[in-house]
Design a protein around this motif. Structure first.
Motif, PDB file in Angstrom:
ATOM      1  N   ARG A 108       0.823  -1.201   0.000  1.00  0.00           N
ATOM      2  CA  ARG A 108       0.000   0.000   0.000  1.00  0.00           C
ATOM      3  C   ARG A 108       0.861   1.256   0.000  1.00  0.00           C
ATOM      4  O   ARG A 108       0.574   2.225  -0.690  1.00  0.00           O
ATOM      5  N   LEU A 109       1.913   1.204   0.805  1.00  0.00           N
ATOM      6  CA  LEU A 109       2.839   2.332   0.832  1.00  0.00           C
ATOM      7  C   LEU A 109       3.354   2.601  -0.568  1.00  0.00           C
ATOM      8  O   LEU A 109       3.361   3.738  -1.035  1.00  0.00           O
ATOM      9  N   LEU A 112       0.638   4.148  -2.717  1.00  0.00           N
ATOM     10  CA  LEU A 112       0.384   5.546  -2.383  1.00  0.00           C
ATOM     11  C   LEU A 112       1.485   6.436  -2.929  1.00  0.00           C
ATOM     12  O   LEU A 112       1.223   7.487  -3.499  1.00  0.00           O
TER      13      LEU A 112
ATOM     14  N   CYS B  68      -7.225   5.113   3.472  1.00  0.00           N
ATOM     15  CA  CYS B  68      -5.902   5.042   2.845  1.00  0.00           C
ATOM     16  C   CYS B  68      -5.696   3.729   2.118  1.00  0.00           C
ATOM     17  O   CYS B  68      -4.913   3.663   1.166  1.00  0.00           O
ATOM     18  N   LEU B  69      -6.340   2.670   2.595  1.00  0.00           N
ATOM     19  CA  LEU B  69      -6.074   1.350   2.030  1.00  0.00           C
ATOM     20  C   LEU B  69      -6.976   1.002   0.857  1.00  0.00           C
ATOM     21  O   LEU B  69      -6.689   0.048   0.138  1.00  0.00           O
ATOM     22  N   SER B  74      -7.941   8.158  -3.667  1.00  0.00           N
ATOM     23  CA  SER B  74      -6.720   8.674  -3.063  1.00  0.00           C
ATOM     24  C   SER B  74      -7.060  10.015  -2.427  1.00  0.00           C
ATOM     25  O   SER B  74      -6.204  10.835  -2.187  1.00  0.00           O
ATOM     26  N   CYS B  77      -6.889  11.130   2.457  1.00  0.00           N
ATOM     27  CA  CYS B  77      -5.878  10.276   3.088  1.00  0.00           C
ATOM     28  C   CYS B  77      -4.859  11.137   3.809  1.00  0.00           C
ATOM     29  O   CYS B  77      -3.672  11.136   3.505  1.00  0.00           O
ATOM     30  N   VAL B  81       0.284   8.086   5.283  1.00  0.00           N
ATOM     31  CA  VAL B  81       1.563   7.440   5.032  1.00  0.00           C
ATOM     32  C   VAL B  81       2.398   7.344   6.306  1.00  0.00           C
ATOM     33  O   VAL B  81       2.926   6.281   6.637  1.00  0.00           O
TER      34      VAL B  81
END
Lengths: 122, 122
Positions: A108-109, A112, B68-69, B74, B77, B81
């Motif tokens: 996911r990181l 993103l 976020c997941l 997007s 969020c 991170v």
DNA sequence: CCAAAGCCTGACCTACATGTTAACGTTAGA
DNA sequence: TCTAACGTTAACATGTAGGTCAGGCTTTGG
């Protein structure tokens, strides 16, 4: 070392250090004036407690573990073998979940960051 | 499927399934009579929620993450991170400790069983 | 049709991590 | 000596996971 420094190094509050103590997870010596005096070993132990709690263990569970996991004292470990077995299962299941989770989080990181990079490079 | 079966398959209570829903982590369809109807996708999602909670995430955190997941959106969020990174640290640190501990537990089990065997064979 | 078993909502209760605050002793520097 | 910064205990407050129970539908099998 004194409470303030210990808390800062562990990145938790003094409140929580006292809490661990009251819950019987940690024993901390005192100086003449009654102030707590944390050793490096205390810090390591407290750090482990902090991580266990942050990962969903209750003080009760941690306490049970501590008794059975000590290297000496095969004494007060009532029904210890079964408890240990149960605990092993828990630990293994958790390890697997953590692995999954870790992978998912890392993916996911990546996603993103790619997304952000894509946007910011427009 | 209905609530009972869903709960059984997930090994949690119906109570907690409803709880996830109330906390906005899960949306479950209803049949004509108002009964919840869980899809396989709902089960997978609920299972993940269960694991997250069992691993020390709060519903608030999960909710934030869910944003976020999710594969799309997007959008909202905020600071996601960093939160993910922090959690990763905890997870990795704990993984190491669990490995250590796991070894210790296995050793301890061996010791206890040897002890018992020794006694019972006298 | 009746009873058993499911489902629903809502309310109440518990356990526990954690924060905050009050009241008070100790220590170190100006 | 006075004050700021630190320590101590104890009490009170909050948020949240989770259990349980009551009151009331719906469904299903005999």
């Amino acid at each position: 070392m004194q409470a303030k420094e210990a808390a800062e190094r562990l990145k938790i509050t003094q409140r929580m250090l006292r809490h661990y103590e009251k819950e019987g997870l940690l024993e901390v010596g005192r100086t003449l004036n009654g102030y707590r005096s944390y050793t490096e070993a205390d810090l390591r132990r407290a750090g482990r407690i902090r991580d266990f709690i942050a990962t969903g263990f209750s003080t009760r569970e941690i306490r049970a573990m501590a008794a059975c996991l000590s290297d000496e004292g095969s004494g007060p470990c009532e029904g210890g073998v079964e408890k240990l077995r149960e605990k092993l299962e828990h630990i293994d299941r958790l390890r697997a979940e953590l692995d999954e989770k870790r992978g998912a989080v890392i993916d996911r990181l990546g996603t993103l960051q790619n997304g952000l990079a894509t946007i910011s490079s427009r």
